[in-house]
Design a protein around this motif. Sequence first.
Motif, mmCIF file in Angstrom:
data_model
loop_
_atom_site.group_PDB
_atom_site.id
_atom_site.type_symbol
_atom_site.label_atom_id
_atom_site.label_comp_id
_atom_site.label_asym_id
_atom_site.label_seq_id
_atom_site.Cartn_x
_atom_site.Cartn_y
_atom_site.Cartn_z
ATOM 1 N N ASP A 79 2.489 41.882 -18.663
ATOM 2 C CA ASP A 79 3.165 42.299 -17.346
ATOM 3 C C ASP A 79 3.908 41.137 -16.444
ATOM 4 O O ASP A 79 3.081 39.989 -16.508
ATOM 5 C CB ASP A 79 2.221 43.187 -16.347
ATOM 6 N N SER A 80 4.928 41.380 -15.810
ATOM 7 C CA SER A 80 5.337 40.424 -14.825
ATOM 8 C C SER A 80 5.833 41.151 -13.686
ATOM 9 O O SER A 80 6.116 42.406 -13.888
ATOM 10 C CB SER A 80 6.263 39.256 -15.365
ATOM 11 N N TYR A 81 5.873 40.688 -12.341
ATOM 12 C CA TYR A 81 6.221 41.490 -11.322
ATOM 13 C C TYR A 81 7.254 40.534 -10.744
ATOM 14 O O TYR A 81 7.447 39.343 -10.468
ATOM 15 C CB TYR A 81 5.051 41.316 -10.401
ATOM 16 N N GLY A 82 8.526 41.417 -10.299
ATOM 17 C CA GLY A 82 9.581 40.750 -9.317
ATOM 18 C C GLY A 82 9.236 40.944 -7.820
ATOM 19 O O GLY A 82 8.463 41.965 -7.599
ATOM 20 N N TYR A 83 9.991 40.243 -7.274
ATOM 21 C CA TYR A 83 9.924 40.254 -5.672
ATOM 22 C C TYR A 83 10.965 40.492 -4.973
ATOM 23 O O TYR A 83 11.935 39.686 -5.265
ATOM 24 C CB TYR A 83 8.872 38.898 -5.283
ATOM 25 N N GLN B 131 8.280 43.173 -1.356
ATOM 26 C CA GLN B 131 7.791 44.223 -2.124
ATOM 27 C C GLN B 131 7.968 43.835 -3.639
ATOM 28 O O GLN B 131 8.750 43.161 -3.889
ATOM 29 C CB GLN B 131 8.957 45.560 -1.916
ATOM 30 N N ALA B 132 6.974 44.345 -4.296
ATOM 31 C CA ALA B 132 6.759 43.981 -5.730
ATOM 32 C C ALA B 132 7.128 44.863 -6.654
ATOM 33 O O ALA B 132 7.104 46.254 -6.086
ATOM 34 C CB ALA B 132 5.426 43.118 -6.059
ATOM 35 N N LYS B 133 7.541 44.490 -7.873
ATOM 36 C CA LYS B 133 8.042 45.513 -8.861
ATOM 37 C C LYS B 133 7.675 45.275 -10.466
ATOM 38 O O LYS B 133 7.648 44.084 -10.736
ATOM 39 C CB LYS B 133 9.422 45.718 -8.790
ATOM 40 N N LEU B 134 6.949 46.138 -10.912
ATOM 41 C CA LEU B 134 6.409 45.795 -12.138
ATOM 42 C C LEU B 134 7.717 45.581 -13.109
ATOM 43 O O LEU B 134 8.602 46.348 -13.128
ATOM 44 C CB LEU B 134 5.597 47.191 -12.902
ATOM 45 N N GLN B 135 7.649 44.600 -14.095
ATOM 46 C CA GLN B 135 8.482 44.291 -14.960
ATOM 47 C C GLN B 135 7.825 44.388 -16.370
ATOM 48 O O GLN B 135 6.978 43.956 -16.514
ATOM 49 C CB GLN B 135 9.193 43.072 -14.728
ATOM 50 N N GLU C 138 0.000 45.344 -4.197
ATOM 51 C CA GLU C 138 0.372 46.720 -4.911
ATOM 52 C C GLU C 138 1.722 46.732 -4.984
ATOM 53 O O GLU C 138 2.495 46.794 -3.971
ATOM 54 C CB GLU C 138 -0.126 48.107 -4.057
ATOM 55 N N PRO C 139 2.345 46.870 -6.373
ATOM 56 C CA PRO C 139 3.688 46.939 -6.521
ATOM 57 C C PRO C 139 4.163 48.238 -5.813
ATOM 58 O O PRO C 139 3.588 49.216 -5.796
ATOM 59 C CB PRO C 139 3.759 47.156 -8.028
ATOM 60 N N TYR D 241 13.597 37.862 -6.725
ATOM 61 C CA TYR D 241 13.205 37.069 -7.525
ATOM 62 C C TYR D 241 12.574 37.788 -8.801
ATOM 63 O O TYR D 241 11.703 38.468 -8.560
ATOM 64 C CB TYR D 241 12.118 36.059 -6.926
ATOM 65 N N SER D 242 13.362 37.818 -9.921
ATOM 66 C CA SER D 242 12.955 38.677 -11.094
ATOM 67 C C SER D 242 12.992 37.931 -12.379
ATOM 68 O O SER D 242 14.159 37.755 -13.007
ATOM 69 C CB SER D 242 14.111 39.819 -10.889
ATOM 70 N N THR D 243 11.965 37.278 -12.690
ATOM 71 C CA THR D 243 11.827 36.454 -13.819
ATOM 72 C C THR D 243 11.090 37.027 -15.006
ATOM 73 O O THR D 243 10.138 37.722 -14.601
ATOM 74 C CB THR D 243 11.215 35.043 -13.412
ATOM 75 N N ASP D 244 11.156 36.726 -16.056
ATOM 76 C CA ASP D 244 10.540 37.183 -17.387
ATOM 77 C C ASP D 244 10.451 38.615 -17.143
ATOM 78 O O ASP D 244 9.367 39.471 -17.468
ATOM 79 C CB ASP D 244 8.799 36.470 -17.421
#
Length: 256
Positions: free
Chosen positions: A193-197, A184-188, A171-172, A208-211
Amino acid sequence: MLIRFWGTRGSIPVALTGAGVRQKIKQALLCANGRHFANDEAVERFIDEELDFPTRHSYGGNSACVDLVGVSEYMVCDMGSGLRSLGQQIMREHGPGTPQVYNFFMSHVHWDHLMGFPFFPPAYIPGNTIRIHGCHALSVMQEAFHRQQSDPCFPVDWQNLGADIALIHLEPGQWYEVNGFRVQAKLQPHHGDSYGYRFEKDGKAVVYSTDAEHKLESEEATDAMVDFYREADLVIFDAKYRCKIKFVSSSREGKQ
Ligand SMILES: [Zn+2]
């Protein structure tokens, strides 16, 4: 904490072209400028000490794959074509006889972020454990991996892989403990949708924050993204998408 970049290119892997090789040779010869080298060692020293990085190396060929080194289990962000190189390195280090645990963190399931998995040798070896973490619905992740490894696209079906493989939904916004890391993940913003960690361990933080396509349309969303990056020791970020996050000095001690 040591970070290794096995793939950094977006959309599609590329190989060094003949024209690129020619340019490197030309640059090296110009730099040598008629010099005589007494032996191999002198040549190696010249390459290491006198040629610039773009001439003596290449980079950016494989698609996204980054691993965090120095812990008992593997921690790997994305499975782009760079995962093949990581798999080959692991085979050299451990061989097929020593079972390992691999924790993957998927930003999303666009092809350039998972195309390396069919060429990751540990996936074929019984005894290995592979946990694929992601924030998309498990059905979405499952479909992406199964489609990639099924007829008529690939000769080995997902069901025939030898390792013990589990897809794990995160869960983000929640913190998780994985292999001694806080994660921890984050919606981007991104198509589908992509998720950063964000990974934290021993007082260090890596994001790590790609796309991630930051659009600056909402101050609230921008602030949330800044919070996610806040005081990180390293942020791994795309050059493809324009990032116009405001690094404003504020009441938050200006550490943005
Ligand atoms: Zn994408």
